[in-house]
Design a protein around this motif. Sequence first.
Motif, PDB file in Angstrom:
ATOM      1  N   ILE A 216       1.058  -1.039  -0.434  1.00  0.00           N
ATOM      2  CA  ILE A 216      -0.187   0.025  -0.026  1.00  0.00           C
ATOM      3  C   ILE A 216       0.976   1.386  -0.168  1.00  0.00           C
ATOM      4  O   ILE A 216       0.755   2.222  -1.135  1.00  0.00           O
ATOM      5  N   ALA A 217       1.682   0.976   0.898  1.00  0.00           N
ATOM      6  CA  ALA A 217       2.868   2.483   0.906  1.00  0.00           C
ATOM      7  C   ALA A 217       3.293   2.862  -0.058  1.00  0.00           C
ATOM      8  O   ALA A 217       3.682   3.445  -0.587  1.00  0.00           O
ATOM      9  N   SER A 218       4.434   1.625  -1.103  1.00  0.00           N
ATOM     10  CA  SER A 218       4.401   1.399  -2.592  1.00  0.00           C
ATOM     11  C   SER A 218       3.731   1.860  -3.746  1.00  0.00           C
ATOM     12  O   SER A 218       4.384   3.165  -3.999  1.00  0.00           O
ATOM     13  N   PHE A 219       2.423   1.370  -2.735  1.00  0.00           N
ATOM     14  CA  PHE A 219       1.358   2.102  -4.292  1.00  0.00           C
ATOM     15  C   PHE A 219       1.470   3.399  -4.213  1.00  0.00           C
ATOM     16  O   PHE A 219       2.080   4.293  -5.658  1.00  0.00           O
ATOM     17  N   MET A 220       1.559   4.307  -2.777  1.00  0.00           N
ATOM     18  CA  MET A 220       0.880   5.242  -2.856  1.00  0.00           C
ATOM     19  C   MET A 220       2.564   5.955  -3.508  1.00  0.00           C
ATOM     20  O   MET A 220       1.826   7.274  -4.025  1.00  0.00           O
ATOM     21  N   LYS A 221       3.166   6.309  -3.107  1.00  0.00           N
ATOM     22  CA  LYS A 221       4.278   6.489  -3.208  1.00  0.00           C
ATOM     23  C   LYS A 221       4.280   6.599  -4.485  1.00  0.00           C
ATOM     24  O   LYS A 221       5.228   8.037  -5.557  1.00  0.00           O
ATOM     25  N   ILE A 222       4.802   5.407  -5.582  1.00  0.00           N
ATOM     26  CA  ILE A 222       4.469   5.459  -7.515  1.00  0.00           C
ATOM     27  C   ILE A 222       3.997   5.994  -7.944  1.00  0.00           C
ATOM     28  O   ILE A 222       4.144   6.882  -9.028  1.00  0.00           O
ATOM     29  N   THR A 223       2.295   6.117  -7.397  1.00  0.00           N
ATOM     30  CA  THR A 223       1.434   6.169  -8.130  1.00  0.00           C
ATOM     31  C   THR A 223       1.363   8.082  -7.597  1.00  0.00           C
ATOM     32  O   THR A 223       1.612   9.106  -8.533  1.00  0.00           O
ATOM     33  N   MET A 224       1.711   8.701  -6.677  1.00  0.00           N
ATOM     34  CA  MET A 224       2.639   9.842  -7.138  1.00  0.00           C
ATOM     35  C   MET A 224       2.908  10.748  -7.708  1.00  0.00           C
ATOM     36  O   MET A 224       3.740  11.597  -8.398  1.00  0.00           O
ATOM     37  N   MET A 225       4.378   9.564  -7.254  1.00  0.00           N
ATOM     38  CA  MET A 225       5.603  10.087  -7.900  1.00  0.00           C
ATOM     39  C   MET A 225       5.395  10.041  -9.531  1.00  0.00           C
ATOM     40  O   MET A 225       5.822  10.921 -10.531  1.00  0.00           O
ATOM     41  N   LEU A 226       4.476   9.205 -10.349  1.00  0.00           N
ATOM     42  CA  LEU A 226       4.342   8.993 -11.510  1.00  0.00           C
ATOM     43  C   LEU A 226       3.196  10.201 -11.735  1.00  0.00           C
ATOM     44  O   LEU A 226       3.206  10.565 -13.092  1.00  0.00           O
ATOM     45  N   PHE A 227       2.571  10.188 -10.953  1.00  0.00           N
ATOM     46  CA  PHE A 227       1.508  11.745 -11.384  1.00  0.00           C
ATOM     47  C   PHE A 227       2.474  12.959 -11.543  1.00  0.00           C
ATOM     48  O   PHE A 227       2.235  14.295 -12.329  1.00  0.00           O
ATOM     49  N   ILE A 228       3.457  13.340 -10.511  1.00  0.00           N
ATOM     50  CA  ILE A 228       4.630  14.423 -10.359  1.00  0.00           C
ATOM     51  C   ILE A 228       5.140  14.278 -12.298  1.00  0.00           C
ATOM     52  O   ILE A 228       5.296  15.656 -12.917  1.00  0.00           O
TER      53      ILE A 228
END
Length: 367
Positions: free
Chosen positions: A279-291
Amino acid sequence: MKNKETISTWQMILLFQAFITGSSIINIQGPFIGIAENGAWISLLLANAIGFFILALVLWLYEKYPDLSYIQYTKLLLGKGGAYLFGIALALLLFQITANITHGMGQFFSTSMMKQTPLYIFHFLILFVAALTVKAGIEVMARMFHGILYLILFIISFIILLNLTHFHPEYLLPVLPMGWKPILHGAYIGFGFPYMDIMYFAMILPYLKHNMDKPFKRWMYLGLFINGIVLAITIVASIMILGPMVLTEKFPIFQIARIIQIGEIIQRVESVFGMALIIASFMKITMMLFIINEVVTQLFDIQDKRVMVFPNTLLVYLLSLTMYHNEIELGESGLIMETILAFFLAFLPLLIVAIRGFFVKENRGRN
């Protein structure tokens, strides 16, 4: 350029907390303790203090140009040439960091839980789901991560509380076994990750609703302070529970979860930790991809932002599979190169833009 999507003040604050705490609450203990040993929590708090300076720069620029992201006001202050120089450098850094996070997640599963499954399976699944979430938009992400952040904090608290009987405060001594040099080294690492991430969040701030309330900045600073306290607590708990053994563990929280045993009912809850890691990695990766998507589309003036989501994700996927041959190379990248790259490709450009903004008197605020 105004963004169609907007999120509330509270959603923005929780998104910020998820971004800087997300994967770091899982990954930060091992590297910090390996470098600074019992003084790792001091290193973390020093790095957190540096984060306040980065956040102050980001919020000052946002207050001066509230409708613009980092790339957009860099174009305004330095022209297209400067924006291309700093923007491309930032994009390359973000691709590298996102690939690192993805590879680290895959390494955890291939070495700790699902040893027979190839890395590319883990990487593909999490990046594909993250890309779909990015395509859904910032509003969906904000609503989704609202509850997920609480779940992660609950799981970590649950793991620590169930280990209260294993706490040995004497393991915290001596606090500075090798003096201040390792402490400062740990703070240096913390500057690159997780606290340089604050600067990347400047690409998301323009999505805040126009009716921004006055305490917003104070809530952001409070969120950063809470992040430092939470991460420091996980480091202290890891040292008190595992003692000298903590120096050999890359994921101390995972080992803490493994030793939990309360009768025949609660034991071996490391699978719960594995869920928290996903879950934590998913959140971080998602926001990094968005940025990344924001940087690329704004830099090259691409109107349809969603068209670049999957090409950017594909590049991250390929990098995550080809940049490192083993876990040692990944560790060297994180401990040696990330802070250097973050300083020269992100922090120094941010400082230059802020200095330039200080001498430009025109304020492009919201009307």
